[in-house]
Design an enzyme around this catalytic site. Structure first.
Site, PDB file in Angstrom:
ATOM      1  N   ARG A   7       0.864  -1.181   0.000  1.00  0.00           N
ATOM      2  CA  ARG A   7       0.000   0.000   0.000  1.00  0.00           C
ATOM      3  C   ARG A   7       0.902   1.232   0.000  1.00  0.00           C
ATOM      4  O   ARG A   7       1.372   1.672   1.050  1.00  0.00           O
ATOM      5  CB  ARG A   7      -0.939   0.009   1.217  1.00  0.00           C
ATOM      6  CG  ARG A   7      -1.995  -1.073   1.140  1.00  0.00           C
ATOM      7  CD  ARG A   7      -3.023  -0.969   2.258  1.00  0.00           C
ATOM      8  NE  ARG A   7      -4.024  -2.015   2.119  1.00  0.00           N
ATOM      9  CZ  ARG A   7      -3.941  -3.220   2.651  1.00  0.00           C
ATOM     10  NH1 ARG A   7      -2.868  -3.541   3.363  1.00  0.00           N
ATOM     11  NH2 ARG A   7      -4.891  -4.123   2.480  1.00  0.00           N
TER      12      ARG A   7
ATOM     13  N   HIS B  55       7.587   5.478   2.099  1.00  0.00           N
ATOM     14  CA  HIS B  55       7.455   4.154   1.508  1.00  0.00           C
ATOM     15  C   HIS B  55       8.221   4.089   0.196  1.00  0.00           C
ATOM     16  O   HIS B  55       8.444   5.085  -0.468  1.00  0.00           O
ATOM     17  CB  HIS B  55       5.985   3.842   1.221  1.00  0.00           C
ATOM     18  CG  HIS B  55       5.181   3.607   2.450  1.00  0.00           C
ATOM     19  ND1 HIS B  55       3.822   3.544   2.433  1.00  0.00           N
ATOM     20  CD2 HIS B  55       5.553   3.430   3.737  1.00  0.00           C
ATOM     21  CE1 HIS B  55       3.373   3.324   3.664  1.00  0.00           C
ATOM     22  NE2 HIS B  55       4.404   3.258   4.455  1.00  0.00           N
TER      23      HIS B  55
END
Length: 944
Positions: free
Chosen positions: A336, A381
């Site tokens: 995600r 991320h």
């Protein structure tokens, strides 16, 4: 120093993650000094109904689970199914010297960690352990470098949760009252539904235009070879300098957008082709340009969902389920993510594999970097990539099935992202001539040659349009020069019709939501799953088709809550939520403006602010309070034509014409799988002409009762009308005889004789030698014989009336078949599954039709049918079923409790007095809880 040796000196550490699979993998990297346990997702949340709210809360707080009068304080409760797990975590914490919260590094993961800390109330040091891949090095580095909880991320998640609760719990009841019970509205869910509905409206309003053009095959006169073809195919581009109209030149009403283009009809096109039969053609120009294509960025959540849909036939939900397993088992980084960034380690690993697998010629001199295209992307991320500092090739992983396919896709995309550009040449050749009638014509052909494939050697991106040409496709043209003579081998006349805009697929809807900056990419799979589950959208093949119900819901929301489904408004809300996450805005003032609106002298009413042109934050509460202006019949009615109106009723859609209770009134139900753009006036007339309601067949001569045929919830059937005054309840109640029609019968053709025969069932066939009666009956799973408790299947429904006693006894003389009956032939063949590489067929099962490849079975959904299901849809259903894994078997524990019966009886006797004393008080409390629960039960599914 390794984490294990540190622990040996420092005591025992408890590490909490979300899932058992993740816990198992991480445990293997940490060693015996660590206890790794799963929270199994969120351990607490807002209550699912009033019954879960503590007794001290009343009124609106009890209904919403949020105290809107006191700074929107959320009421959190430990989920009923998590209480045992929470107890287990508390017990483990008692024996631990340190607590590591190792949930995912995003808003949701941070919130889970915060809730764990709040509920467990640890008295030992607490550290936040974060990582984006589950490898030994990453886990050990995370233990060695913990951080504190990020309260801003927690606040941002909590604000979203409260906002979605207020939206869902306030707007959904409006839908219940004005459209249909048990519907739901949501901040992103409703907007996604509106997008699908608007596309269908465009298709309904669309009018096709017919246009014609010419295609010529021109020969050079040379023999030709693969590098220099002898001919080329070109399409007519201009006539006397005017461009010939193509599909893009027509609007949605079938009209030309510009008068400067030439619209050829069939007659003119054929006349022009005839006039060109003797024309001499020559090359008028050759334009050559260098071609260069750079590699695609590594995957983020949405691009992975889109590409898995195009290439593997996976739905968004299935893709995320498979990716979750790959992540938890250490094969890929966190799935995600909004980021396309690769770490230095990942870049080095990708470049090493480029050199190893493709050679140094395919490696650019400098590493490639990719700028984030997503607004407010969480750059902490990485992109989705293979895990570790050395990528395992797909063959090295040992993966199989869907997991192998998805890993291979991610691996190829990551490696390709660090390869050289593809280069080549693009060429456009224009060919001209003069027709016999004097008109000047020009044909055009385009070609592309790739001289160096670069990254295309490793990976080629798919396309949403099945007719689109992929990047690695070459079109070679003959080597011609300006002035070269060409002969026309063939000139064909081609007719075309413009097509309505394509319906969204899961992949294209994800792309649309992201481009409009609506919602967060990590939630798109669940949003699409929600609108499918709610019945707002169903699938035909891979296309998302809105139901008539969704038309009514969107109609109401657009007319009376316009801002709540406005695309820009929803995107602005997303911006505001991101500002809160960055600390640039405060949560409580923002929620106050959203819920109560601004009441200053210049701001107008909250309702005006919410639905007008003022501040994009208006007053939700006032909007949902005044419902008098909403005409339930109006929002659910849509004109079809010829005075026919489609209405969405509480029990489904139907069409009608004329006033109710008049002779002119006609009404007919709509097929559940009918796409809205297929409801034409002609089809509506056809549906109205069919018999509906009670279709009188005649009178039963034996009883004098009227026999009617009806179309019921479970299909067509016949029944009798009992005289007025016949008791329907009590001891003397009389039930009318009823029987379903055989599969070979229909309401249009069934007769009185047919009905009387059907209602005579079950039929006594005779008795066996012991005097036991044998009957022929029609049941849920088809026709069968019954003798006592022994039943045997019959081959056809007609046998119910024709089978003789001798034939029945012969069937019973045979040994009863154990296990499954002989397999039925498949209803449809869909081809070879891209994952299992086995033939996929549609079969008729006990619970309806299903698709199978021999290993995995998946039942068809409500929007699917045997007639319309496509191979792609069949493969997708199988992929989703595989992603869920095998069904869990629940052990029957009750049977094992018998030995403890005496002890239990003794305890019961001892407890009787205490129980009796509490009964009166408990009874009142339970009744109050039940009453309160009724008002909010259905609302629990009302949020995103």
């Amino acid at each position: 120093m390794s984490p294990t040796s540190e622990t040996a000196q420092g005591g025992r550490r408890l590490v909490i993650v979300e899932s058992p699979a993740k816990a198992k993998t991480i445990k293997g990297y940490l060693g015996p000094g660590y206890v790794v346990e799963a929270s199994v997702g969120h351990i607490r949340d807002l209550p699912n109904g009033a019954a879960e709210v503590p007794e001290k809360y009343t009124g609106e707080v009890r209904r919403l689970g949020v105290d809107v009068e006191h700074d929107f304080q959320p009421i959190y409760v430990v989920n009923a199914d998590k209480k045992a797990q929470v107890k287990k975590l508390k017990d483990l914490l008692k024996d631990s010297d340190e607590l590591f919260l190792a949930t995912d590094e995003d808003r949701e993961g941070e919130a889970i960690a915060w809730h764990l800390q709040e509920v467990l109330k640890p008295k030992v040091p607490v550290k936040r352990m974060v990582f984006h891949e589950i490898t030994k090095a990453a886990i050990q580095a995370a233990v060695a470098n913990p951080r504190q909880l990020n309260q801003r991320l927690v606040d941002a998640q909590e604000t979203r949760r409260i906002l979605d609760r207020l939206y869902g719990y306030e707007v959904s009841p409006v839908l219940w009252k004005k459209v249909m019970p048990r519907l739901s509205a949501g901040r992103v869910q409703s907007v996604a539904t509106r997008l699908v509905v608007e596309r269908e409206r465009e298709r309904i309003a669309f009018r096709s235009a017919e246009y014609w053009d010419l295609t010529g095959t021109f020969a050079t006169g040379r023999a030709g070879d693969p590098s220099d073809p002898s001919s080329l195919v070109a399409r007519l581009q201009t006539v006397d300098g005017r461009r010939v109209a193509q599909g893009r030149d027509f609007d949605s009403l079938g009209q030309l957008k510009s008068a400067n283009t030439l619209h050829l009809d069939e007659a003119n096109a054929r006349a022009l082709a005839a006039a060109l039969e003797q024309t001499r053609f020559a090359v008028r120009s050759v334009e050559s340009k260098p071609y260069r294509r750079s590699p695609y960025a590594p995957f983020r959540t949405t691009t992975l969902q889109q590409e898995a849909s195009r290439k593997l036939g996976f739905g968004a939900k299935a893709t995320m389920q498979i990716a979750q397993k790959l992540y938890e088992n250490g094969y890929i980084t966190y799935m995600r993510t909004d980021s396309t960034t690769l770490s230095d380690t990942a870049v080095a690993a990708a470049r090493a594999q480029v050199t190893q697998l493709y050679g140094a010629d395919y490696l650019p001199p400098q590493p490639r970097t990719y700028a984030g295209k997503v607004k407010n992307a969480q750059e902490a991320h990485e992109a989705i990539r293979p895990s570790g500092d050395r990528f395992r090739t797909p063959a090295e992983t040992g993966l199989t099935g869907d997991q192998f396919k998805l890993y291979e896709l991610i691996w190829k995309r990551t490696v390709a992202s660090q390869m050289k550009d593809a280069t080549g040449n693009s060429v456009t050749v224009k060919i001209g001539g003069t027709a016999a009638d004097g008109r000047d014509v020009e044909f055009s052909a385009s070609g592309k040659t790739i001289t160096f494939h670069g990254f295309l050697k490793a990976y080629v991106e798919g396309a949403d349009d099945p007719n689109a040409e992929l990047d690695d496709r070459e079109r070679r043209l003959p080597q011609v020069s300006e002035g070269d003579a060409l002969s026309a081998e063939e000139i064909t006349v081609d007719g075309h019709a413009t097509k309505p805009p394509a319906r969204y697929t899961e992949a294209s809807l994800v792309k649309e939501l992201e481009e409009r900056e609506i919602g967060r990419p990590s939630t798109y799979a669940s949003i699409i799953g929600t609108i499918l589950d709610r019945g707002y959208v169903f699938k035909k093949g891979t296309a998302l088709v809105p139901s008539f119900l969704s038309f009514a819901v969107v109609n109401l929301l657009e007319k009376h809550f316009g801002r709540l489904v406005d695309y820009d408004f929803t995107a602005k809300m997303e911006d505001d939520l991101d500002r809160i996450a960055r600390g640039e805005a405060q949560s409580v003032p923002w929620l106050k403006r959203f819920y109560f609106g601004e009441t200053g002298a210049d701001s107008g009413s909250a309702a005006d602010a919410g639905n007008g042109d003022g501040d994009h934050l208006g007053g939700l509460k006032e909007l949902v309070t005044d419902l008098g202006a909403i005409d339930a019949r109006e929002v659910s009615s849509f004109p079809v034509g010829n005075d026919i109106v489609l209405r969405v009723g509480r029990y489904g859609p139907y069409i009608e014409r004329g006033e109710k209770d008049t002779e002119q009134h006609q009404r007919a139900d709509i097929p559940a799988d009918l796409a809205p753009d297929e409801l034409s006036v002609d089809l509506a007339e056809e549906l109205l002409a069919k018999p509906s309601g009670d279709y009188e067949l005649g009178t039963d001569p034996a009883t004098g009762h009227t026999i009617v045929a009806k179309d019921g919830r479970y299909g067509p059937y016949v029944t009798e009308i009992l005289p007025e005054g016949t008791p329907k309840t009590g001891k003397n109640a009389v039930k009318p005889r009823t029987a379903s029609l055989f599969k070979t019968m229909s309401l249009d053709t069934v007769t009185l004789d047919d009905a009387l025969k059907l209602m005579s069932l079950p039929r006594v066939v005779g008795t066996d030698a012991e005097g036991q009666e044998i009957t022929a009956q029609n049941g849920r799973y088809g026709p069968y014989l019954k003798k006592g408790t022994d039943s045997r299947s019959l081959q056809s429904e007609e046998q119910l009336f024709t089978i003789t006693l001798e034939e029945a006894l012969a069937i019973y003389a045979q040994p009863k078949q154990r296990g499954r009956a002989a397999a039925k032939p498949p209803l449809k063949e869909l081809g070879t599954d891209p994952v299992s590489e086995k033939p996929v067929v549609v079969k008729d099962g006990r619970f309806g039709p299903y698709v199978t490849d021999g290993e995995t079975n998946a039942t068809l959904r409500s929007g699917d049918s045997v007639e319309t299901i496509t191979p792609e849809r069949g493969f997708e259903l199988l992929a989703e079923k595989r992603a869920k894994g095998p069904a869990k078997k629940t052990a029957k524990k009750a049977a094992k409790k018998a030995p403890a019966k005496k002890t239990a009886t003794a305890k019961k006797t001892a407890a009787k007095k205490t129980t009796a004393a509490k009964k009166t008080t408990a009874k009142k409390t339970t009744t109050a809880k039940k009453t309160a629960a009724k008002t909010a039960t259905a609302a629990k599914s009302a949020e995103d």
